[in-house]
Write an enzyme that holds these catalytic residues in place. Structure first.
Site, PDB file in Angstrom:
ATOM      1  N   ASN A  90     -10.689  -1.828   2.134  1.00  0.00           N
ATOM      2  CA  ASN A  90     -10.320  -1.867   0.716  1.00  0.00           C
ATOM      3  C   ASN A  90     -11.530  -1.502  -0.138  1.00  0.00           C
ATOM      4  O   ASN A  90     -12.642  -1.353   0.376  1.00  0.00           O
ATOM      5  CB  ASN A  90      -9.857  -3.275   0.331  1.00  0.00           C
ATOM      6  CG  ASN A  90      -8.402  -3.554   0.712  1.00  0.00           C
ATOM      7  OD1 ASN A  90      -7.592  -2.641   0.813  1.00  0.00           O
ATOM      8  ND2 ASN A  90      -8.092  -4.815   0.915  1.00  0.00           N
ATOM      9  N   HIS A 121       0.845  -1.212   0.000  1.00  0.00           N
ATOM     10  CA  HIS A 121       0.000   0.000   0.000  1.00  0.00           C
ATOM     11  C   HIS A 121       0.879   1.261   0.000  1.00  0.00           C
ATOM     12  O   HIS A 121       0.572   2.243   0.679  1.00  0.00           O
ATOM     13  CB  HIS A 121      -0.932   0.045   1.211  1.00  0.00           C
ATOM     14  CG  HIS A 121      -2.115  -0.870   1.102  1.00  0.00           C
ATOM     15  ND1 HIS A 121      -3.230  -0.558   0.371  1.00  0.00           N
ATOM     16  CD2 HIS A 121      -2.352  -2.089   1.630  1.00  0.00           C
ATOM     17  CE1 HIS A 121      -4.104  -1.555   0.457  1.00  0.00           C
ATOM     18  NE2 HIS A 121      -3.602  -2.494   1.199  1.00  0.00           N
ATOM     19  N   TYR A 162      -0.138  -3.088  12.431  1.00  0.00           N
ATOM     20  CA  TYR A 162      -0.116  -1.694  11.972  1.00  0.00           C
ATOM     21  C   TYR A 162       0.666  -0.787  12.918  1.00  0.00           C
ATOM     22  O   TYR A 162       1.508   0.001  12.487  1.00  0.00           O
ATOM     23  CB  TYR A 162      -1.547  -1.191  11.757  1.00  0.00           C
ATOM     24  CG  TYR A 162      -2.201  -1.844  10.549  1.00  0.00           C
ATOM     25  CD1 TYR A 162      -2.505  -3.204  10.560  1.00  0.00           C
ATOM     26  CD2 TYR A 162      -2.476  -1.134   9.396  1.00  0.00           C
ATOM     27  CE1 TYR A 162      -3.076  -3.831   9.461  1.00  0.00           C
ATOM     28  CE2 TYR A 162      -3.052  -1.747   8.290  1.00  0.00           C
ATOM     29  CZ  TYR A 162      -3.344  -3.091   8.324  1.00  0.00           C
ATOM     30  OH  TYR A 162      -3.901  -3.711   7.246  1.00  0.00           O
TER      31      TYR A 162
HETATM   32  C1  HEM Z   1      -1.341  -1.283   5.313  1.00  0.00           C
HETATM   33  C2  HEM Z   1      -0.430  -5.473   7.567  1.00  0.00           C
HETATM   34  C3  HEM Z   1      -4.602  -7.286   5.894  1.00  0.00           C
HETATM   35  C4  HEM Z   1      -5.771  -2.942   4.182  1.00  0.00           C
HETATM   36  C5  HEM Z   1      -0.736  -2.262   6.067  1.00  0.00           C
HETATM   37  C6  HEM Z   1       0.519  -2.107   6.755  1.00  0.00           C
HETATM   38  C7  HEM Z   1       0.762  -3.279   7.393  1.00  0.00           C
HETATM   39  C8  HEM Z   1      -0.321  -4.180   7.108  1.00  0.00           C
HETATM   40  C9  HEM Z   1       1.964  -3.601   8.273  1.00  0.00           C
HETATM   41  C10 HEM Z   1       1.358  -0.840   6.771  1.00  0.00           C
HETATM   42  C11 HEM Z   1       0.830   0.049   7.866  1.00  0.00           C
HETATM   43  C12 HEM Z   1       1.558   1.360   8.020  1.00  0.00           C
HETATM   44  O1  HEM Z   1       2.789   1.387   8.009  1.00  0.00           O
HETATM   45  O2  HEM Z   1       0.886   2.400   8.188  1.00  0.00           O
HETATM   46  C13 HEM Z   1      -1.478  -6.336   7.308  1.00  0.00           C
HETATM   47  C14 HEM Z   1      -1.581  -7.692   7.803  1.00  0.00           C
HETATM   48  C15 HEM Z   1      -2.750  -8.200   7.320  1.00  0.00           C
HETATM   49  C16 HEM Z   1      -3.395  -7.152   6.529  1.00  0.00           C
HETATM   50  C17 HEM Z   1      -0.552  -8.376   8.678  1.00  0.00           C
HETATM   51  C18 HEM Z   1      -3.375  -9.559   7.516  1.00  0.00           C
HETATM   52  C19 HEM Z   1      -3.278 -10.230   8.629  1.00  0.00           C
HETATM   53  C20 HEM Z   1      -5.316  -6.265   5.334  1.00  0.00           C
HETATM   54  C21 HEM Z   1      -6.698  -6.330   4.924  1.00  0.00           C
HETATM   55  C22 HEM Z   1      -7.027  -5.087   4.456  1.00  0.00           C
HETATM   56  C23 HEM Z   1      -5.846  -4.258   4.558  1.00  0.00           C
HETATM   57  C24 HEM Z   1      -7.595  -7.555   5.056  1.00  0.00           C
HETATM   58  C25 HEM Z   1      -8.340  -4.580   3.942  1.00  0.00           C
HETATM   59  C26 HEM Z   1      -9.509  -5.027   4.383  1.00  0.00           C
HETATM   60  C27 HEM Z   1      -4.657  -2.149   4.316  1.00  0.00           C
HETATM   61  C28 HEM Z   1      -4.601  -0.774   3.863  1.00  0.00           C
HETATM   62  C29 HEM Z   1      -3.328  -0.307   4.186  1.00  0.00           C
HETATM   63  C30 HEM Z   1      -2.624  -1.389   4.827  1.00  0.00           C
HETATM   64  C31 HEM Z   1      -5.718   0.012   3.190  1.00  0.00           C
HETATM   65  C32 HEM Z   1      -2.775   1.076   3.895  1.00  0.00           C
HETATM   66  C33 HEM Z   1      -3.093   1.989   5.047  1.00  0.00           C
HETATM   67  C34 HEM Z   1      -2.615   3.382   4.738  1.00  0.00           C
HETATM   68  O3  HEM Z   1      -3.148   3.987   3.783  1.00  0.00           O
HETATM   69  O4  HEM Z   1      -1.718   3.861   5.436  1.00  0.00           O
HETATM   70  N1  HEM Z   1      -1.228  -3.524   6.295  1.00  0.00           N
HETATM   71  N2  HEM Z   1      -2.579  -6.048   6.539  1.00  0.00           N
HETATM   72  N3  HEM Z   1      -4.834  -4.993   5.093  1.00  0.00           N
HETATM   73  N4  HEM Z   1      -3.452  -2.480   4.894  1.00  0.00           N
HETATM   74 FE1  HEM Z   1      -3.026  -4.252   5.696  1.00  0.00          FE
END
Ligand code: HEM
Ligand code: NDP
Length: 498
Positions: A137, A64, A347
């Protein structure tokens, strides 16, 4: 609002200073011993300038990475107090300031916005009881249902370790060996995988969360942010052409729309399931690869989000924005959805790594209400408690937690052995039922044609024959036999359901 790229002219700029505020003599010439002499170490301003320059980047989000965003507000439009005691939702007409960051998943910062991908939909509500982050999402489902598989899934979408190249072969290998991905891949391969703009797509929590009302009654909920601009997608050909024309098409579109006061908006509609229904609902309601069919749980409009202010500093307000799935406010909590529970760790950990343990003190991340706790010190901390106690319990008026008023959101689990296992299957839990319904009953004939074309093109880009065959026989033919046959035909293969 200034026009993009235009800056205010000034004939009286201030004198340049060092970071310590000391006026400096030149931004053009380093200090040297004569015109041909060496550059001197004593040029403290040059050294500060270069040293600061090489530290301009913070680590990217692990995925992302490429995104954009804007500020706005959320307004409550229906009484939801029967379902949640969340203070920011407790009155019709109440407005809460917010930030939205919209992103693509797999590409890096310079990647084209119109690549076929899921889009992130991350929202921060600056409520009176702290920041509530809803990190979803533009799709109602996800590729995997257990956090254990998440890093492997993301690795398969990124670049090959040896060549540094993206690989469709790797993507299809993972997907076809993970049948739970079929629903999300059907959405991704449809034209919804190439939205026309960020303004023309919905946002979904995808995950299931809990709402709790003032009487302690609990409900399972899913969030649907429905675009008021209408859903519009690009065809695969349009999206590919746009990749050559404008890498930043989506980021630019959002910014320009807000700059011309064409403020994009989304209607928040909730699916709300009574607590008791979860046990024997026909689909496991906590499995993120499934939707709750609308006929079972119709969406209820409860609010509206409007984006009306562009960031003034992209790095400070969008790159350093930190959304944390664990940021719930009273009245909202997690559910047994394993992805939520895994995400609640990841996060905050990411933000402590990217911007440091005091990331929540950055203006974009800090809540509007006051913070009171016993965290102290660490890199870049500038909120200090003076002589207030730095430990609990204490006799000197330090903050006190209230276990009665702010109980952790909870649910009941049966006594069971600790183990590694799949969710208990519900009656209709099958990875192919819902994508099949989408294909047969929701998509128009044109949607189906585009889906087939998009899948075939994607599978034709360097995917090995045995993986193509698995995609047809173990994946698409199980979603729908007609779909399998059409994909096979267009790839010059023959379908046979295994
Ligand atoms: C960003 C982990 C599943 C949507 C991130 C980040 C991590 C992460 C570490 C970076 C966060 C940051 O530095 O600010 C995970 C893990 C998941 C998972 C371990 C599963 C266990 C999902 C799912 C969705 C999702 C299911 C949507 C329903 C997002 C979005 C961002 C993001 C939209 C970007 C947030 C932003 O704009 O700063 N995720 N994620 N993720 N994740 Fe996940
Ligand atoms: P419905 O007919 O009530 O809902 C179908 C929903 O699918 C629509 O409301 C719309 O949701 C979405 N949709 C419409 N066209 C497309 C398209 N071309 N591609 C992807 N999604 C589209 O049926 P059900 O609720 O029983 O769901 C049937 C299938 O629809 C599901 O298996 C799922 O694949 C898909 N779907 C269901 C959603 C849900 O929460 N129930 C949400 C989105 C898709 P929207 O208004 O959210 O765009």
């Amino acid at each position: 609002m200034k026009e993009e790229g235009k800056r205010e002219l000034s004939d009286q700029p201030p004198n340049t200073t060092t970071d310590a505020g000391i006026p400096v003599p030149s931004d053009e010439h380093s200090l040297t011993t004569g015109p041909a002499g060496p550059v001197l170490l004593q040029d403290a301003y040059l050294i500060e300038k270069l040293a600061h320059f090489v530290r301009e980047r913070v680590p990217d989000r692990v995925y992302h990475v490429k995104g954009g965003g804007a500020f706005g507000y959320f307004e409550v439009t229906a009484d939801v107090t029967q379902w949640t005691k969340a203070a920011f939702l407790n009155q019709v007409g109440k407005r809460t300031p917010m930030l939205a960051r919209i992103s693509s998943v797999a590409g890096e910062e310079g990647y084209p916005d119109t690549d076929r991908d899921v889009r992130g939909f991350a929202l921060k509500f600056y409520t009176e009881e702290g920041n509530y982050d809803m990190v979803g999402n533009n799709t109602p489902v996800f590729f995997v249902r257990d956090p254990m598989k998440f890093p492997d899934f993301i690795h398969s979408q990124e670049r090959m370790p040896d060549s540094g190249l993206r690989s469709n072969n790797m993507q299809w290998d993972f997907w076809t060996l993970s049948p739970e991905s079929a629903h999300q891949v059907t959405v991704l391969m449809s034209d919804r995988g190439t939205p026309r703009t960020w303004r023309n797509m919905n946002g979904y929590s995808s995950d299931t969360y809990m709402w709790e009302n003032a009487a302690g009654e609990k409900f399972w909920v899913k969030y649907h942010f429905k675009t008021e601009q209408g859903i519009e997608n690009m065809t695969d050909a349009e999206a590919r052409a746009m990749r050559a024309e404008d890498l930043d098409y989506h980021r630019r579109d959002l910014r320009e729309a807000i700059a011309r006061n064409d403020h994009p908006s989304w209607r928040l509609e909730m699916q709300i399931m009574p607590y008791e229904d979860a046990a024997d609902y026909r689909f496991n309601p906590f499995d993120i690869t499934k939707v709750w069919p609308h006929e079972d749980y119709p969406t209820i409009p409860i609010g509206r989000m409007v984006l009306d202010r562009n960031p003034e500093n992209f790095f400070a307000q969008i790159v350093q924005a930190g959304f944390d799935v664990a940021n719930f406010v009273p009245g909202i909590g997690p559910s047994p959805d394993r992805m939520v529970l895994g995400r609640m760790f990841a996060y905050g950990d990411s933000q402590r790594y990217r911007t440091g343990p005091n990331y929540a003190q950055l203006p974009v991340n800090r809540p509007f209400n006051e913070v009171h706790n016993y965290n102290k010190d660490g890199p870049m901390r500038y909120d200090h408690t003076g002589n207030r106690p730095v430990y609990a319990p204490n006799s000197y008026g330090g903050p006190k937690a209230d276990p009665q008023r702010y109980r952790d959101p909870s649910w009941f689990v049966e006594a069971a052995e600790i183990m590694r296992t799949a969710y208990v299957a519900h009656k209709d839990d099958n990875d192919f039922i819902q994508p099949g319904t989408l294909y047969r009953q929701v998509m128009s004939p044109t949607d189906r044609d585009h889906l087939v074309g998009n899948i075939v093109w994607h599978l034709s880009q360097g995917v090995e024959r045995f993986i193509q065959e698995r995609a047809i026989n173990d994946y698409w033919s199980k979603v729908d036999p007609d779909l399998g046959t059409r994909v096979a035909h267009d790839l010059g293969l023959v379908a046979s359901v295994r």
